[in-house]
Design an enzyme around this catalytic site. Structure first.
Site, PDB file in Angstrom:
ATOM      1  N   GLY A 156       0.857  -1.187   0.000  1.00 24.94           N
ATOM      2  CA  GLY A 156       0.000   0.000   0.000  1.00 24.94           C
ATOM      3  C   GLY A 156       0.890   1.232   0.000  1.00 24.94           C
ATOM      4  O   GLY A 156       2.067   1.177  -0.384  1.00 24.94           O
ATOM      5  N   ARG A 157       0.331   2.341   0.510  1.00 28.80           N
ATOM      6  CA  ARG A 157       1.076   3.603   0.471  1.00 28.80           C
ATOM      7  C   ARG A 157       2.390   3.528   1.237  1.00 28.80           C
ATOM      8  O   ARG A 157       3.422   3.999   0.762  1.00 28.80           O
ATOM      9  CB  ARG A 157       0.198   4.731   1.051  1.00 28.80           C
ATOM     10  CG  ARG A 157      -0.945   5.124   0.140  1.00 28.80           C
ATOM     11  CD  ARG A 157      -1.948   5.964   0.887  1.00 28.80           C
ATOM     12  NE  ARG A 157      -2.709   5.115   1.816  1.00 28.80           N
ATOM     13  CZ  ARG A 157      -4.016   5.197   2.019  1.00 28.80           C
ATOM     14  NH1 ARG A 157      -4.713   6.099   1.384  1.00 28.80           N
ATOM     15  NH2 ARG A 157      -4.626   4.401   2.874  1.00 28.80           N
ATOM     16  N   ARG A 179      -1.769  -8.504  -2.170  1.00 27.10           N
ATOM     17  CA  ARG A 179      -2.976  -9.166  -2.679  1.00 27.10           C
ATOM     18  C   ARG A 179      -3.196  -8.846  -4.149  1.00 27.10           C
ATOM     19  O   ARG A 179      -3.524  -9.686  -4.946  1.00 27.10           O
ATOM     20  CB  ARG A 179      -4.192  -8.720  -1.864  1.00 27.10           C
ATOM     21  CG  ARG A 179      -4.582  -9.736  -0.816  1.00 27.10           C
ATOM     22  CD  ARG A 179      -5.880  -9.409  -0.223  1.00 27.10           C
ATOM     23  NE  ARG A 179      -5.933  -7.972   0.114  1.00 27.10           N
ATOM     24  CZ  ARG A 179      -6.838  -7.427   0.887  1.00 27.10           C
ATOM     25  NH1 ARG A 179      -7.769  -8.174   1.410  1.00 27.10           N
ATOM     26  NH2 ARG A 179      -6.841  -6.149   1.151  1.00 27.10           N
ATOM     27  N   ALA A 239       3.895  -3.087  10.825  1.00 23.00           N
ATOM     28  CA  ALA A 239       2.480  -3.159  10.456  1.00 23.00           C
ATOM     29  C   ALA A 239       1.607  -3.374  11.700  1.00 23.00           C
ATOM     30  O   ALA A 239       1.193  -2.416  12.357  1.00 23.00           O
ATOM     31  CB  ALA A 239       2.286  -4.256   9.426  1.00 23.00           C
ATOM     32  N   ARG A 240       1.351  -4.624  12.027  1.00 17.28           N
ATOM     33  CA  ARG A 240       0.573  -4.968  13.218  1.00 17.28           C
ATOM     34  C   ARG A 240       1.137  -6.249  13.807  1.00 17.28           C
ATOM     35  O   ARG A 240       1.638  -7.115  13.070  1.00 17.28           O
ATOM     36  CB  ARG A 240      -0.911  -5.177  12.877  1.00 17.28           C
ATOM     37  CG  ARG A 240      -1.711  -3.900  12.737  1.00 17.28           C
ATOM     38  CD  ARG A 240      -1.884  -3.161  14.064  1.00 17.28           C
ATOM     39  NE  ARG A 240      -2.672  -1.945  13.946  1.00 17.28           N
ATOM     40  CZ  ARG A 240      -2.184  -0.732  13.661  1.00 17.28           C
ATOM     41  NH1 ARG A 240      -0.891  -0.577  13.470  1.00 17.28           N
ATOM     42  NH2 ARG A 240      -2.981   0.317  13.592  1.00 17.28           N
ATOM     43  N   GLU A 269       0.427  -6.193  22.451  1.00 18.74           N
ATOM     44  CA  GLU A 269       0.986  -4.965  22.996  1.00 18.74           C
ATOM     45  C   GLU A 269      -0.019  -4.249  23.902  1.00 18.74           C
ATOM     46  O   GLU A 269      -1.233  -4.381  23.694  1.00 18.74           O
ATOM     47  CB  GLU A 269       1.491  -4.036  21.879  1.00 18.74           C
ATOM     48  CG  GLU A 269       0.534  -3.737  20.771  1.00 18.74           C
ATOM     49  CD  GLU A 269       1.161  -2.836  19.701  1.00 18.74           C
ATOM     50  OE1 GLU A 269       1.927  -3.349  18.871  1.00 18.74           O
ATOM     51  OE2 GLU A 269       0.836  -1.637  19.710  1.00 18.74           O
ATOM     52  N   HIS A 287       5.819   0.741  19.257  1.00 20.52           N
ATOM     53  CA  HIS A 287       4.791   1.203  18.303  1.00 20.52           C
ATOM     54  C   HIS A 287       4.925   2.718  18.050  1.00 20.52           C
ATOM     55  O   HIS A 287       4.010   3.494  18.331  1.00 20.52           O
ATOM     56  CB  HIS A 287       3.391   0.853  18.830  1.00 20.52           C
ATOM     57  CG  HIS A 287       2.357   0.790  17.742  1.00 20.52           C
ATOM     58  ND1 HIS A 287       1.306  -0.101  17.738  1.00 20.52           N
ATOM     59  CD2 HIS A 287       2.198   1.522  16.601  1.00 20.52           C
ATOM     60  CE1 HIS A 287       0.552   0.086  16.666  1.00 20.52           C
ATOM     61  NE2 HIS A 287       1.075   1.069  15.950  1.00 20.52           N
ATOM     62  N   ILE A 288       6.097   3.094  17.522  1.00 23.98           N
ATOM     63  CA  ILE A 288       6.373   4.526  17.334  1.00 23.98           C
ATOM     64  C   ILE A 288       6.637   4.898  15.880  1.00 23.98           C
ATOM     65  O   ILE A 288       7.168   5.969  15.601  1.00 23.98           O
ATOM     66  CB  ILE A 288       7.582   4.986  18.198  1.00 23.98           C
ATOM     67  CG1 ILE A 288       8.837   4.141  17.889  1.00 23.98           C
ATOM     68  CG2 ILE A 288       7.245   4.949  19.678  1.00 23.98           C
ATOM     69  CD1 ILE A 288      10.128   4.739  18.442  1.00 23.98           C
TER      70      ILE A 288
HETATM   71  C1  DGY Z   1      -1.419   3.492  12.606  1.00 26.70           C
HETATM   72  O1  DGY Z   1      -1.671   4.631  12.236  1.00 26.70           O
HETATM   73  O2  DGY Z   1      -2.104   2.513  12.291  1.00 26.70           O
HETATM   74  C2  DGY Z   1      -0.222   3.332  13.473  1.00 26.70           C
HETATM   75  O3  DGY Z   1       0.098   2.011  13.694  1.00 26.70           O
HETATM   76  C3  DGY Z   1      -0.438   4.073  14.777  1.00 26.70           C
HETATM   77  O4  DGY Z   1      -1.369   3.374  15.526  1.00 26.70           O
END
Ligand code: DGY
Length: 322
Positions: A156-157, A179, A239-240, A269, A287-288
């Site tokens: 993505g972006r 995808r 990402a996550r 987290e 998560h920064i």
């Molecule tokens: C987002 O914008 O999804 C970053 O992970 C901050 O939560």
């Protein structure tokens, strides 16, 4: 006429709070910890809107208990904390903060890649601990970045931003899996070639994860995928958390089945898998990736503008389920 009431569920910039207070009655949770689910429901009573971050889960149970809610504005581009179909079914608008964080997050992807490949954190700890005695040919010798193969999962972006940095800035060969394949124009702009996931895993020297979290992407990188990577490879996750099986990764790092990892996000987290905390070859950040003052302010402003636009004029700027 009484003003609409909203909940700001997390600490936020004072100027954003002031902006919101100019339009709404604001209940602000300024605590360090996110509100537990029951308390979030209690605080949402009588509220038409909420400003959330990824820490607040907006699901069917909460929506059923908060019938007055009309909009939840996430201060994040990711919205896996939202059950979007349930929000749509309850007539609740969901918004996020795309675009304003793209380049900043891509910058951080590279910061983490560089720190991981070049062992910046490990060597800094060593120096601070007074262990540095002499220059040595192999002291914290890491992996080459320039000219290596950069693999991107999720294009993505933000993935495109990472690709451009790698291709244009570091002369990397960029391969990606997504995808859907990018247009030939975008592929040329990013100097990136589409490959299968198996090819991506096998060829990448540095694999950067930039895909959204969903049931489909849960544990997209687990023991089986790590086994397909080069033993010299690094894995970067901006990402996550749930995209990586943290326990499997910690074991692979300990056994040096891949060289190193850089992780900004974690499965549970703010708790971090204890095994990750004890392996040396991983860089861990809280998560920064989007955390510059300018970008976080832009994210907060966009979330606030979504609330103001929707609740005063019926129009949000970046709706997810219009
Ligand atoms: C987002 O914008 O999804 C970053 O992970 C901050 O939560």
């Amino acid at each position: 006429m009484s003003r609409p009431s909203i909940l700001v569920a997390r600490p936020v910039f004072p100027e954003i709070l002031a902006l919101l207070r100019a339009h709404f009655e604001v209940d602000h949770h300024d605590g360090v910890d996110a509100l537990p689910p029951a308390e979030l429901v209690a605080r949402l009573q009588g509220k038409v809107g909420a400003l959330t971050t990824g820490s607040e889960r907006i699901d069917a149970a909460l929506l059923a208990a908060c019938p007055g809610l009309k909009i939840v504005a996430n201060m994040a581009v990711g919205f896996n904390n939202f059950d979007v179909p349930a929000m749509t079914a309850h007539g609740v608008l969901a918004t996020n903060t795309p675009d304003v964080l793209t380049e900043t997050t891509a910058d951080f992807g590279f910061a983490l890649l560089m720190a991981t490949a070049r062992r910046v954190c490990e060597s800094e700890h060593y120096l601070r601990a007074g262990q540095w005695k002499q220059w040595r040919y192999d002291l914290f010798a890491g992996a080459e970045v320039h000219g290596s193969t950069l693999g991107i999962l999720g294009m993505g972006r933000i993935g495109q931003g990472v690709a451009k940095r790698g291709a244009h800035g570091f002369g990397m060969k960029v391969i990606y899996h997504n995808r859907s394949r990018l247009s030939p124009e975008l592929e040329a702009e990013c100097r990136a070639s589409y490959v299968s996931k198996a090819e991506l895993l096998a060829q990448a020297d540095h694999l950067v994860l930039v895909l959204p979290y969903s049931a489909e992407s849960h544990h997209a990188i687990g023991a089986a995928e790590i086994a397909q990577m080069k033993p010299t490879a690094t894995l970067i996750n901006i990402a996550r958390g749930g995209i990586v099986d943290d326990a499997a990764l910690a074991l692979a790092l300990r056994e040096r089945r891949i060289a190193a990892a850089g992780l900004d996000v974690f499965e549970s987290e703010p708790r971090v898998h204890p095994d990750l905390l004890t392996v040396p070859n991983v860089v861990l950040t809280p998560h920064i990736a989007s955390a510059t003052v300018k970008t976080r302010l832009a994210m907060a402003r966009l979330a606030a503008d979504n609330l103001i636009g929707f609740l005063t004029r019926g129009q949000a700027l970046t709706p997810i389920n219009p």
